[in-house]
Enzyme design. Structure first.
Site, mmCIF file in Angstrom:
data_model
loop_
_atom_site.group_PDB
_atom_site.id
_atom_site.type_symbol
_atom_site.label_atom_id
_atom_site.label_comp_id
_atom_site.label_asym_id
_atom_site.label_seq_id
_atom_site.Cartn_x
_atom_site.Cartn_y
_atom_site.Cartn_z
ATOM 1 N N HIS A 149 0.840 -1.200 0.000
ATOM 2 C CA HIS A 149 0.000 0.000 0.000
ATOM 3 C C HIS A 149 0.874 1.248 0.000
ATOM 4 O O HIS A 149 0.638 2.191 -0.775
ATOM 5 C CB HIS A 149 -0.919 -0.026 1.228
ATOM 6 C CG HIS A 149 -1.735 1.208 1.412
ATOM 7 N ND1 HIS A 149 -3.072 1.288 1.040
ATOM 8 C CD2 HIS A 149 -1.425 2.423 1.944
ATOM 9 C CE1 HIS A 149 -3.529 2.489 1.334
ATOM 10 N NE2 HIS A 149 -2.552 3.201 1.886
ATOM 11 N N GLU A 150 1.891 1.275 0.864
ATOM 12 C CA GLU A 150 2.756 2.453 0.960
ATOM 13 C C GLU A 150 3.609 2.635 -0.293
ATOM 14 O O GLU A 150 3.784 3.758 -0.774
ATOM 15 C CB GLU A 150 3.640 2.363 2.206
ATOM 16 C CG GLU A 150 2.879 2.301 3.521
ATOM 17 C CD GLU A 150 1.833 3.401 3.665
ATOM 18 O OE1 GLU A 150 2.021 4.496 3.092
ATOM 19 O OE2 GLU A 150 0.813 3.162 4.331
ATOM 20 N N HIS A 176 1.585 4.263 -2.937
ATOM 21 C CA HIS A 176 1.515 5.725 -2.819
ATOM 22 C C HIS A 176 2.718 6.365 -3.513
ATOM 23 O O HIS A 176 2.579 7.383 -4.202
ATOM 24 C CB HIS A 176 1.502 6.137 -1.347
ATOM 25 C CG HIS A 176 0.151 6.086 -0.704
ATOM 26 N ND1 HIS A 176 -0.962 6.709 -1.249
ATOM 27 C CD2 HIS A 176 -0.270 5.521 0.459
ATOM 28 C CE1 HIS A 176 -2.002 6.505 -0.455
ATOM 29 N NE2 HIS A 176 -1.615 5.786 0.575
ATOM 30 N N GLU A 218 -6.465 6.749 -1.138
ATOM 31 C CA GLU A 218 -6.351 5.577 -0.261
ATOM 32 C C GLU A 218 -6.969 4.354 -0.934
ATOM 33 O O GLU A 218 -6.404 3.255 -0.901
ATOM 34 C CB GLU A 218 -7.027 5.848 1.084
ATOM 35 C CG GLU A 218 -6.282 6.824 1.983
ATOM 36 C CD GLU A 218 -4.872 6.359 2.300
ATOM 37 O OE1 GLU A 218 -4.675 5.159 2.569
ATOM 38 O OE2 GLU A 218 -3.958 7.202 2.268
#
Length: 295
Positions: free
Chosen positions: A143-144, A147, A224
């Site tokens: 997920h990070e 980003h 998100e």
């Protein structure tokens, strides 16, 4: 379904950013029309202020953000599992290996920062390392890294700059109204059309910051969702991220998070949210899990 969600989130981002630019231009035009006699002058001021804000905010280094969150940079030897997971996700995502930081906090959470993949970093709390298994930690780090891969930090910086411009212009307009500014000739000659335009300009100045804040939070929530979908694209395992989000949702608020960095974390580190969710930096975790379960 996965790629449809990614495409849908990207379209929403374009719409929100277009709305931001339109709103900043509208407020600038309202200021110019109501207090300078020219809508074009107000738009020019909005553009100049926006560029200045953007350079100032982009100039904030990764080290400053990490320091604000009490994060310490680590080496591979200090946290080999975390390091190798980040390394693997960066390799799959085809981005440079980001710097890795740890925050001494019992609450499980993580975030990424940096203006571009070449100057990016990820941070994880000690709580997330203690409570999540490898599969779950892979989901969080994917997920990070997503980003970073999606340039979300830079995009959020642009949104913050536009929101700051709108707030600055609105304050300027409110001060002008307070001190008796405005186009006196329009008020005195009683032209109905000009009076209506003046009233609409004042309304835009008052409501602009509220609309900008809502748009900024909507963008944050949308990114998100996109990072969640992109994480599954990297790991091919939605269950890992689902389980991680469930554990994070049941944890206590963080003690060492900086409030201005709250939107960067994978979940709100302070656990509070507005009852309408319009001003929340993150979507409800239940909705995120529901989307992941349908991928």
């Amino acid at each position: 379904m996965l790629y449809q969600q990614i495409a849908k989130n990207k379209r929403k981002t374009v719409l929100v950013m277009a709305g931001f630019v339109f709103l900043a231009g509208l407020i600038g035009a309202a200021i110019g029309y109501a207090f300078m006699g020219s809508a074009q002058t107000g738009i020019i001021i909005a553009v100049v202020v926006g560029i200045v804000y953007m350079f100032v905010i982009l100039g904030q280094s990764t080290d400053v953000v990490m320091s604000m969150n009490n994060a310490q940079e680590i080496t591979e030897q200090q946290a080999p599992e975390l390091w190798h997971i980040v390394e693997d996700m960066a390799m799959v995502g085809k981005v440079p290996m980001p710097r890795v930081f740890i925050i001494d906090d019992p609450s499980p959470n993580a975030f990424a920062t940096g203006p571009d993949p070449e100057h990016a970093a990820v941070a994880a709390t000690t709580g997330i390392l203690q409570r999540l298994n490898r599969e779950e930690l892979e989901g969080v780090m994917a997920h990070e890294v997503s980003h970073i891969r999606n340039y979300d930090i830079r995009l959020q910086t642009y949104a913050l700059a536009l929101a700051s411009v709108i707030s600055f212009l609105a304050n300027m307009g409110m001060n002008a109204m307070w001190w008796g500014g405005g186009r006196r000739d329009d008020r005195d000659n009683g032209n109905a059309g000009q009076v209506i335009m003046l009233l609409l300009s004042v309304l835009a100045i008052i409501l602009g910051p509220l609309a900008a804040s809502m748009a900024q939070m909507a963008l944050s929530r949308n990114r998100e969702y996109l990072a969640d979908a992109s994480a599954v694209e990297l790991t091919r395992n939605p269950q890992g991220l689902i389980n991680a989000l469930r554990k994070i949702s049941m944890s206590e608020p963080m003690q060492n998070a900086d409030p201005s960095s709250a939107s960067m974390y994978i979940a709100n580190p302070f656990k509070d949210g507005s009852w309408t969710h319009l001003f929340d930096t993150h979507p409800p975790i239940e909705k995120r899990i529901d989307r992941l379960e349908h991928m």
